[in-house]
Write an enzyme that holds these catalytic residues in place. Structure first.
Site, PDB file in Angstrom:
ATOM      1  N   GLU A  30      46.260  32.112  -1.606  1.00  0.00           N
ATOM      2  CA  GLU A  30      47.068  32.506  -2.391  1.00  0.00           C
ATOM      3  C   GLU A  30      46.647  33.670  -3.521  1.00  0.00           C
ATOM      4  O   GLU A  30      47.328  34.808  -3.694  1.00  0.00           O
ATOM      5  CB  GLU A  30      47.945  31.302  -3.465  1.00  0.00           C
ATOM      6  CG  GLU A  30      49.027  30.654  -2.584  1.00  0.00           C
ATOM      7  CD  GLU A  30      49.732  29.595  -3.285  1.00  0.00           C
ATOM      8  OE1 GLU A  30      49.617  29.685  -4.509  1.00  0.00           O
ATOM      9  OE2 GLU A  30      50.300  28.828  -2.565  1.00  0.00           O
ATOM     10  N   ASP A  69      56.096  30.616  -1.351  1.00  0.00           N
ATOM     11  CA  ASP A  69      55.217  30.859  -2.222  1.00  0.00           C
ATOM     12  C   ASP A  69      55.218  32.416  -2.524  1.00  0.00           C
ATOM     13  O   ASP A  69      55.124  32.795  -3.809  1.00  0.00           O
ATOM     14  CB  ASP A  69      53.819  30.820  -1.405  1.00  0.00           C
ATOM     15  CG  ASP A  69      53.347  29.641  -1.064  1.00  0.00           C
ATOM     16  OD1 ASP A  69      53.528  28.731  -2.168  1.00  0.00           O
ATOM     17  OD2 ASP A  69      52.918  29.190  -0.264  1.00  0.00           O
ATOM     18  N   LYS A  89      49.768  28.830   4.027  1.00  0.00           N
ATOM     19  CA  LYS A  89      49.290  27.309   4.387  1.00  0.00           C
ATOM     20  C   LYS A  89      47.903  27.560   5.191  1.00  0.00           C
ATOM     21  O   LYS A  89      47.533  28.422   6.059  1.00  0.00           O
ATOM     22  CB  LYS A  89      50.443  26.777   5.279  1.00  0.00           C
ATOM     23  CG  LYS A  89      51.472  26.155   4.896  1.00  0.00           C
ATOM     24  CD  LYS A  89      51.347  25.012   3.905  1.00  0.00           C
ATOM     25  CE  LYS A  89      52.615  24.258   3.325  1.00  0.00           C
ATOM     26  NZ  LYS A  89      52.387  23.985   1.751  1.00  0.00           N
TER      27      LYS A  89
END
Length: 140
Positions: A30, A69, A89
């Site tokens: 991320e 996200d 993921k």
């Protein structure tokens, strides 16, 4: 294994749609994507966990809220503006668990997680389709 979690230091706050004081990353993947989105000139606007998609859980049958996200508005290679919803993921969480003959807590957890994730992603795909957006899962 080091856990990557923290607040993102944004360089271009005018591109962020949401609270710039509360941009949280929960993995190194991320964080890398946040840096890319923040600095990429083709990205017009982006957000992290700033909206939700309702989904029905296969575990309890109730409606829950899924916070993808990322939400990204960008120009594609043809210069056309498009919107993409991104879920980050690890690769091993994007495939169904291997069926085992011996049932244990770990296996039950994997099956439950897979069921919930699949329900979330199906709801997100439908939600995006209705808005003419794209949905994608990004792995390492």
């Amino acid at each position: 294994m080091k856990t990557y979690k923290g607040y993102f230091n944004i360089k271009y706050p005018q591109k962020y749609k949401g609270n710039i004081q509360n941009i949280i990353y929960r993995s190194s993947y991320e964080l890398k994507l946040m840096n890319f989105l923040d600095r990429n000139p083709n990205v017009i606007q982006w957000a992290s966990e700033e909206f939700f998609v309702p989904y029905k859980s296969p575990i309890d049958g109730k409606i829950h809220r899924y916070f993808p996200d990322f939400w990204v508005k960008k120009k594609n290679n043809q210069g056309i503006t498009e919107t993409i919803v991104i879920e980050v993921k690890p690769k091993n969480q994007t495939i169904p668990p291997v069926v085992r003959t011996q049932i244990n807590k770990q296996y039950l957890y994997e099956v439950q997680t897979w069921g919930i994730n699949t329900a979330k992603w199906e709801a997100a795909e439908k939600y995006c389709l209705e808005k003419s957006w794209k949905f994608m899962i990004v792995t390492e």
